[in-house]
Design a protein around this motif. Structure first.
Motif, short mmCIF file in Angstrom:
data_model
loop_
_atom_site.label_atom_id
_atom_site.label_comp_id
_atom_site.label_asym_id
_atom_site.label_seq_id
_atom_site.Cartn_x
_atom_site.Cartn_y
_atom_site.Cartn_z
N LEU A 1 41.97 31.57 35.17
CA LEU A 1 41.00 31.08 35.85
C LEU A 1 40.29 32.37 36.61
N GLU A 2 41.16 32.92 37.28
CA GLU A 2 40.62 34.16 38.25
C GLU A 2 39.66 35.38 37.06
N LYS A 3 40.40 35.40 35.83
CA LYS A 3 39.75 36.38 35.21
C LYS A 3 38.28 35.63 34.45
N TYR A 4 38.50 34.57 34.12
CA TYR A 4 37.29 33.71 33.65
C TYR A 4 36.31 33.73 34.58
N LEU A 5 36.83 33.49 36.01
CA LEU A 5 35.68 33.34 37.14
C LEU A 5 34.92 34.82 37.17
N GLU A 6 35.82 35.96 37.31
CA GLU A 6 35.30 36.99 37.40
C GLU A 6 34.04 37.49 36.28
N GLU A 7 34.58 37.13 35.18
CA GLU A 7 33.61 37.34 34.12
C GLU A 7 32.25 36.60 34.23
N CYS A 8 32.28 35.36 34.97
CA CYS A 8 31.13 34.72 35.28
C CYS A 8 30.43 35.33 36.49
N GLY A 9 30.99 36.15 36.96
CA GLY A 9 30.31 36.95 38.10
C GLY A 9 30.70 35.96 39.44
N VAL A 10 31.78 35.40 39.70
CA VAL A 10 32.14 34.62 40.52
C VAL A 10 33.31 35.60 41.28
N GLY A 11 33.08 35.98 42.59
CA GLY A 11 34.34 36.71 43.10
C GLY A 11 35.36 35.82 43.75
N CYS A 12 36.61 36.18 43.32
CA CYS A 12 37.78 35.18 43.95
C CYS A 12 38.83 36.31 44.53
N ASN A 13 39.82 35.64 45.12
CA ASN A 13 40.93 36.18 46.14
C ASN A 13 42.07 35.26 45.92
N LYS A 14 43.11 36.08 46.17
CA LYS A 14 44.67 35.34 46.16
C LYS A 14 45.17 35.23 47.56
N HIS A 15 45.48 34.17 48.25
CA HIS A 15 46.27 34.20 49.53
C HIS A 15 47.33 33.42 49.44
N TYR A 16 48.37 33.82 49.34
CA TYR A 16 48.72 35.43 49.12
C TYR A 16 49.65 35.48 47.93
N PRO A 17 49.66 36.55 46.84
CA PRO A 17 50.32 36.63 45.75
C PRO A 17 51.79 36.84 46.12
N ILE A 18 52.19 37.22 47.14
CA ILE A 18 53.68 37.60 47.37
C ILE A 18 54.02 36.72 48.50
N PRO A 19 54.89 35.97 48.72
CA PRO A 19 55.26 35.26 49.90
C PRO A 19 55.98 36.27 50.80
N VAL A 20 56.12 36.14 52.17
CA VAL A 20 56.76 37.01 52.86
C VAL A 20 58.21 37.38 52.52
N HIS A 21 58.86 36.19 52.08
CA HIS A 21 60.36 36.57 51.97
C HIS A 21 60.62 37.20 50.66
N LEU A 22 59.63 37.47 49.74
CA LEU A 22 59.65 38.37 48.51
C LEU A 22 59.06 39.80 48.75
N GLN A 23 58.52 40.08 49.92
CA GLN A 23 57.88 41.26 50.20
C GLN A 23 59.08 42.35 50.18
N GLU A 24 58.78 43.43 49.76
CA GLU A 24 59.78 44.70 49.66
C GLU A 24 60.30 45.11 51.32
N CYS A 25 59.26 45.09 52.13
CA CYS A 25 59.63 45.42 53.58
C CYS A 25 60.36 44.51 54.05
N TYR A 26 60.82 43.55 53.29
CA TYR A 26 61.62 42.28 54.32
C TYR A 26 62.71 42.10 53.66
N LYS A 27 63.17 43.22 52.43
CA LYS A 27 64.33 42.69 51.65
C LYS A 27 65.51 42.80 52.55
#
Ligand SMILES: *Cc1c(COP(=O)(O)O)cnc(C)c1O
Length: 368
Positions: free
Chosen positions: A298-324
């Motif tokens: 969906l993101e790729k398709y919308l970008e191709e249509c010229g619609v800017g998107c974002n992800k909030h957030y792709p990695i949750p806190v418990h899987l962040q490297e800084c918090y291993k």
């Protein structure tokens, strides 16, 4: 419909409207030749405390510090635990670890994306000192049960209001529920400075005084230091800009509601899960979060249509490297992981035109 481009966010429409006022604020500060802790700061703090229905507002350097300093001021530190949601921006957790305390995560509710009150109680131990509800995406948390659980266990409540300036829970503005609340004025937030800034609000005289001191090298009067503080002050320039923008905050939030309303009414693609608004909530739509099993497509398709998107957030806190070192692993917070995998944020900013909104709706509905 012809092809257009819709950015994820644009500050232009608002800046066009209030540019002259911002320039006047700049001139005012420049003419004063006074840049740190002065009357602009005082005026904004007073106005923002009033907006939040609180006695005090302490302007600080960032949203991170607006959350960390009250924790520190409440004496939270090494050996203590603070409960917060697994699906939040990293700053909520960093605010806790900077004090020396340990973040204890809880999962979200898959409908609201906010901290699930039912999961807080099982995370409480005798080391728990506070709970930090995050009003994510501009949607207020279910503050009734959260406040009740905190009361029952003698926990402080520090609200993370970085994404929800002006949102209401049962008619009461967020930031007015906890012992203190932290706001961010990062430019992209609903109330944004022209740089970094933040504020802590509270009703407690003592807490406000201590946060202000901690933010100013731990001093109570010049060159006398009570605490080993930080340098995290709201400067006069940002305070002056923020005073201009605070006047228009309700109008900005109203416009965000208009856009979200159009999305909610117009998007009808069965592959897309729209945000849910509980009866208690008056959200301010910092983020318009949809979910889709084929999110990356969906993101790729919308970008191709010229619609800017974002992800909030792709990695949750418990899987962040800084918090291993916290010892969490995959599968510990299934809702947060599901949101990280399927969430996509659509464009939403003050002054979006009908054409832009309709274009996004049409493209999202056209996704197969
Ligand atoms: C932006 C944000 C912060 C941190 O604010 P900064 O001003 O960037 O330090 C904290 N919590 C949440 C949920 C945020 O979105």
């Amino acid at each position: 419909m012809s092809e257009i481009k819709v950015p994820f966010v644009s500050f232009r429409p608002l800046e066009k409207e209030i540019g002259d006022e911002l320039r006047a604020a700049f001139d005012r500060v420049l003419n004063n030749s006074w840049y740190i802790k002065g009357k602009e700061d005082e005026a904004f703090e007073k106005a923002f405390a009033g907006y939040c229905g609180r006695k005090h507002c302490v302007g600080v350097g960032s949203g991170l510090d607006a959350l960390m300093l009250p924790l520190k001021a409440l004496g939270i530190g090494e050996g203590d635990e603070v409960i917060l949601p697994a699906n939040t921006f990293i700053a909520t957790a960093l605010a806790v670890t900077y004090t020396g305390a340990k973040p204890v995560l809880v999962d979200a509710d898959l409908r609201t994306y906010n901290m699930d009150p039912a999961k807080i109680e099982e995370a409480v131990t005798e080391r728990t000192k506070a709970v930090m509800p995050v009003h994510l995406y501009g949607q207020p948390c279910d503050m009734g049960p959260i406040t009740e659980i905190a009361k029952k266990h003698g926990l402080y409540v520090i609200e993370d209001c970085a994404q929800a300036h002006g949102a209401k829970y049962k008619g009461q503005v967020i930031g007015s529920f906890g012992d203190a609340a932290g706001f961010s004025f990062y430019p992209g937030k609903n109330l944004g400075a022209l740089g970094d800034a933040g504020a802590t609000v509270t009703d407690s005289d003592e807490l406000a005084k201590k946060v202000a001191s901690l933010a100013n090298y731990g001093s109570d009067y010049k060159y006398h230091h009570v605490y080993q503080g930080n340098n995290s002050r709201l400067d006069e320039m940002q305070a002056a800009f923020l005073s201009v923008k605070l006047k228009g905050l309700d109008k900005v939030n109203e416009d965000r509601r208009r856009i979200a309303g159009r999305y909610l009414a117009g998007i009808s693609n069965p592959l897309i899960t729209l945000p849910y608004v509980p009866a208690y909530a008056e959200p301010v739509w910092h983020i318009f979060a949809v979910r889709c099993e084929k999110r990356d497509e969906l993101e790729k398709y919308l970008e191709e249509c010229g619609v800017g998107c974002n992800k909030h957030y792709p990695i949750p806190v418990h899987l962040q490297e800084c918090y291993k070192d916290l010892g969490y692993g995959k599968g510990d917070f299934p809702v947060a992981e599901e949101v990280a995998k399927t969430e996509l944020s659509l464009p939403l900013y003050y002054g979006m035109t009908d054409e832009e909104i309709e274009y996004v709706v049409e493209k999202v509905n056209g996704f197969k």
